[in-house]
Design a protein around this motif. Structure first.
Motif, PDB file in Angstrom:
ATOM      1  N   LEU A   1      31.764  39.486  42.058  1.00  0.00           N
ATOM      2  CA  LEU A   1      33.159  38.941  41.848  1.00  0.00           C
ATOM      3  C   LEU A   1      34.239  40.190  42.135  1.00  0.00           C
ATOM      4  N   PRO A   2      34.110  41.493  41.544  1.00  0.00           N
ATOM      5  CA  PRO A   2      35.148  42.422  41.557  1.00  0.00           C
ATOM      6  C   PRO A   2      35.572  42.619  43.239  1.00  0.00           C
ATOM      7  N   LEU A   3      34.457  42.730  43.800  1.00  0.00           N
ATOM      8  CA  LEU A   3      34.378  42.978  45.433  1.00  0.00           C
ATOM      9  C   LEU A   3      35.180  42.095  46.010  1.00  0.00           C
ATOM     10  N   ILE A   4      35.034  40.545  45.768  1.00  0.00           N
ATOM     11  CA  ILE A   4      35.561  39.452  46.315  1.00  0.00           C
ATOM     12  C   ILE A   4      36.982  39.547  46.008  1.00  0.00           C
ATOM     13  N   LEU A   5      37.231  39.767  44.865  1.00  0.00           N
ATOM     14  CA  LEU A   5      38.852  39.757  44.263  1.00  0.00           C
ATOM     15  C   LEU A   5      39.409  40.910  45.021  1.00  0.00           C
ATOM     16  N   GLN A   6      38.806  42.144  45.140  1.00  0.00           N
ATOM     17  CA  GLN A   6      39.464  43.132  46.044  1.00  0.00           C
ATOM     18  C   GLN A   6      39.758  42.728  47.482  1.00  0.00           C
ATOM     19  N   ASP A   7      38.787  42.175  48.010  1.00  0.00           N
ATOM     20  CA  ASP A   7      38.985  41.826  49.354  1.00  0.00           C
ATOM     21  C   ASP A   7      40.043  40.997  49.637  1.00  0.00           C
ATOM     22  N   LEU A   8      40.110  39.660  48.858  1.00  0.00           N
ATOM     23  CA  LEU A   8      41.068  38.605  48.820  1.00  0.00           C
ATOM     24  C   LEU A   8      42.633  39.350  48.508  1.00  0.00           C
ATOM     25  N   ARG A   9      42.742  40.204  47.552  1.00  0.00           N
ATOM     26  CA  ARG A   9      44.183  41.042  47.507  1.00  0.00           C
ATOM     27  C   ARG A   9      44.334  41.819  48.599  1.00  0.00           C
ATOM     28  N   GLN A  10      43.594  42.391  49.287  1.00  0.00           N
ATOM     29  CA  GLN A  10      43.812  43.190  50.404  1.00  0.00           C
ATOM     30  C   GLN A  10      44.360  42.360  51.387  1.00  0.00           C
ATOM     31  N   LYS A  11      44.021  41.174  51.454  1.00  0.00           N
ATOM     32  CA  LYS A  11      44.464  39.895  52.722  1.00  0.00           C
ATOM     33  C   LYS A  11      45.930  39.603  52.099  1.00  0.00           C
ATOM     34  N   GLY A  12      46.289  39.800  51.091  1.00  0.00           N
ATOM     35  CA  GLY A  12      47.776  39.460  50.396  1.00  0.00           C
ATOM     36  C   GLY A  12      47.573  37.932  49.733  1.00  0.00           C
ATOM     37  N   LEU A  13      46.364  37.487  49.440  1.00  0.00           N
ATOM     38  CA  LEU A  13      46.271  36.130  48.949  1.00  0.00           C
ATOM     39  C   LEU A  13      46.479  36.102  47.533  1.00  0.00           C
TER      40      LEU A  13
END
Length: 250
Positions: A218-230
């Motif tokens: 989950l932390p890695l998923i959240l990081q990736d989504l935030r990097q996309k500006g979502l």
């Protein structure tokens, strides 16, 4: 005469090759659509939401166990994720009222995941209704109000499910991206399964004990989504804030 047959043989071979190529192209496109677009709505009737217009909705199914849910809640709190939707089975909720209470207290949305883990496509209308109403009664007793979303327990549904859900005031929610965390394929694979997330996506995750790697992924998923500006929203917020997409059930 021999030249005539040689020319036609070559032409025939070309036609066959073109037909074979066309067949496999059509088959590939058909299978791609089949795997990406499950059944979602009846014609001019009730719809199942699987995608919105903007933002991204994290959804967690819980139907079994008492070990994995709280670490996921801890992670969401630590990562300052204030919006997510938890689909809870009624049978699980009545056994774990303390965790249900925490989900509500932490500000997350709750949707129904039926009562028992049954495939609605295999059930008679009366049994589908009974399962939904039994789950509904559990949440009333737990003083969880305002539930408007329903997810079929196994993810499988048909137009009967949509009609029955609408009768009781529920919108059926599917997903566009499946993390497949329930298969426990490894943290890296779970992250990879949702790395193509984009605006409007509803993502399927699990917080049941059978999904043993979700909390770590989950932390890695959240990081990736935030990097996309979502931005993270609940499914209800996604429905309210823009157009949603559905597909027809025949």
């Amino acid at each position: 005469m021999n030249f005539f047959f040689i020319v036609n043989g070559k032409a025939l071979k070309s036609v066959v090759l073109i037909m074979v190529a066309a067949f496999f192209t059509a088959w590939f496109l058909y299978m791609e659509n089949l795997t990406q677009i499950p059944v979602f709505s009846t014609k001019d009737g009730p719809k199942a939401v699987f995608r919105g217009e903007k933002d991204v909705a994290l959804t967690f199914n819980i139907g079994w166990g008492d070990v994995k849910a709280e670490p996921i809640l801890d992670t969401l709190k630590k990562e300052n994720v204030k919006s997510a939707t938890f689909f809870l089975s009624g049978s699980w909720a009545e056994r774990h009222p303390d965790i249900v209470s925490r989900i509500v207290k932490d500000g997350y949305e709750i949707g129904l995941l039926g009562y028992n883990y049954v495939d609605y496509q295999d059930e008679e209308d009366g049994k589908i209704s009974k399962d939904i109403l039994k789950a509904q009664e559990v949440f009333k007793k737990l003083n969880v109000k305002g539930i408007k979303l329903l997810r079929a327990p196994t993810g499988h549904f048909d137009k009967r499910t949509l009609s029955i859900a609408k009768r009781y005031g529920y919108t059926v929610v599917h997903w566009r991206l499946d993390s497949k965390d329930w298969q426990n394929p490894g943290v890296a694979k779970i992250v990879e399964n949702v790395e193509n997330a984009e605006k409007g996506d509803i993502i399927l995750l699990h917080a049941s004990d059978s999904a043993k790697q979700t909390a770590e992924a989950l932390p890695l998923i959240l990081q990736d989504l935030r990097q996309k500006g979502l931005k993270f929203v609940t499914v209800s917020e996604m429905i309210a804030n823009g157009d949603v997409q559905s597909k027809e059930i025949k």
